[in-house]
Motif scaffolding. Structure first.
Motif: not given
Length: 466
Positions: A447-451
């Motif tokens: 989730e944190r790595a999403s754009d």
């Protein structure tokens, strides 16, 4: 006779100050207009020849000298003044009456002045033309004032454009953005104030600032919750109470931290759902962070038969926990006797793990299973709750030969013995899978790595956690 003339002279002297103050209009016009009746004894019995004409001429001269009373005319008969004509407003009407009442020899005033409610197109156009000319004269100064305001505002924007410097000065990016916005706003306001002062609009400037203050106060009360939430976001960004992916309990909400935004703290619950908690609640809530300390204790209870040796069971349980490879030696595991129930003795098992190497939920699960098997293999019974049954008088009075029917025995046949359950395979602690693989932690990282989400996160891994 001399006494009579002396009394009249004294009355005349006493009435002079009151009349003398009228022509200068020292008293308010409303008070003068409200009390036009003559004082007792102030009216002469005999009138001087030509006095009415002199009063009329004097009033016409006075009204002609006052622009707002230029259309007013006076007629006088036996000291009674009748005013006629038009005046622009009620204040001018009252003023004319006060002037007429202040002239010496006037007995009373009949005010017949009417308000002028007509529209003078020519005068209106002339007034508009005059205003346009005034505006054209002030345009160069207004343009210069506008240029000064733009230069001051541009300097503020230039000063705020050094984002790298402000980010180094501020503890975090969120506070840096607030400082940059505040610098821009302050310089814009300074430019507007200086420009208004240059064109002589000080009163307008005061009205604008006062109105802005009142509006700001009203908005502050109306948006109290929003402002409180915004301030809490700022304080949380400075304090950094947790890190991303920390396992926390905030008030009664449990989950892993996804991010801290300017409005809310986003958690992922242990069942994989998103949970948004307003930062005003987070700032005031009790926060329990399981991740900050790598060592974490698990505990569970097991009960052994009341007739068994409880101390021997306790020692065996402690030895079993110590032999589990995922249980830490320091702090050492412990087993306590906490309660003696109706049918068992309750043992509380306590063990510590390293959360960096062991999953807490998996470790507790395997520890319960291994401790239970160890106690059962050693001959300790883990009894179930015992219930006492009471039969009524009809059951107690049955003949002896029918008791077997109550117990399910017929014709002396023995009660069938239940078949033994298959023996469970013995497990060892080495086979237990207690790896730190956590599906919720993986979901949070994804989730944190999403754009676009990293830019909204106010959590700073470079600052210490308070």
């Amino acid at each position: 006779m001399p006494a009579r003339w002396l009394a009249l002279l004294l009355l005349g002297v006493a009435s002079v100050p009151a009349a003398a103050t009228i022509p200068g209009l020292d008293a308010p016009a409303e008070e003068q207009a409200a009390d036009n009746s003559p004082e007792p004894g102030s009216i002469d019995v005999e009138q001087t020849s030509g006095q009415d004409e002199r009063i009329a001429v004097r009033l016409d001269e006075i009204f002609a000298a006052v622009p707002s009373l230029a259309e007013v005319r006076a007629r006088v008969s036996e000291g009674v003044v009748t005013l006629e004509g038009v005046a622009p407003d009620q204040a001018a009407v009252d003023r004319a009456e006060a002037i007429a009442a202040g002239v010496d020899g006037v007995v009373t005033v009949e005010n017949g002045i009417e308000r002028d409610v007509s529209i003078d197109v020519g005068e209106s156009i002339g007034g508009l033309e005059s205003r346009v000319k005034d505006l054209l004269r002030v345009l160069p100064l207004a343009g210069f004032a506008l240029l000064v305001a733009l230069l001051i505002g541009a300097f503020g924007y230039l000063l705020a454009s050094f984002t790298g410097f402000w980010r180094r000065v501020a503890p975090n990016g969120f506070l840096a953005e607030l400082m940059i916005g505040a610098i821009k706003g302050v310089f814009v306001i300074i430019g507007i104030v200086i420009a208004l002062d240059m064109i002589g609009a000080g009163a307008l400037m005061g009205a604008v600032l006062g109105g802005a203050g009142v509006i700001g106060l009203a908005l502050g009360f109306a948006m109290r919750d929003t402002v409180e939430n915004y301030v809490a976001s700022l304080m949380l960004s400075l304090r950094q109470p947790f890190r991303a992916n920390d396992h926390v309990i905030i008030d009664t909400h449990e989950g892993r931290v996804i991010r801290l935004t300017s409005r809310a703290t986003v958690l992922m619950t242990l069942d994989g759902n998103h949970l948004r908690i307003p930062n005003s609640m987070v700032f005031k809530a009790v926060i329990l962070n399981f991740t900050r300390n790598p060592q974490r204790r698990f505990e569970f209870v097991l009960g052994v038969d009341a007739d068994d040796d409880a101390e021997a069971a306790r020692k065996l349980g402690k030895k079993t926990l110590a032999q589990m490879p995922f249980v830490l030696d320091d702090p050492a595991p412990e087993v306590r006797i906490t309660e003696v129930g109706d049918s068992n003795v309750v043992l509380q098992f306590l063990g510590w793990i390293d959360q960096g190497e062991t999953n807490w939920f998996k470790a507790k699960t395997h520890a319960i299973a291994l401790a239970k098997e160890a106690l059962e293999d050693a001959g300790f019974a883990l009894p179930e709750p015992i219930y006492r049954l009471r039969f009524d008088q009809r059951t107690a009075s049955l003949p002896f030969e029918n008791v077997g029917e109550v117990k399910g025995e017929r014709d002396g046949a023995p009660t069938p013995t239940p078949a033994p359950s298959p023996k469970k395979p013995k497990r060892t602690a080495v086979e237990a899978d207690v790896s730190t693989d956590d599906e919720i932690a993986r979901m949070v990282e994804k989730e944190r790595a999403s754009d676009g989400e990293q830019e909204k996160d106010l959590l700073d891994s470079g600052r210490p956690v308070e």
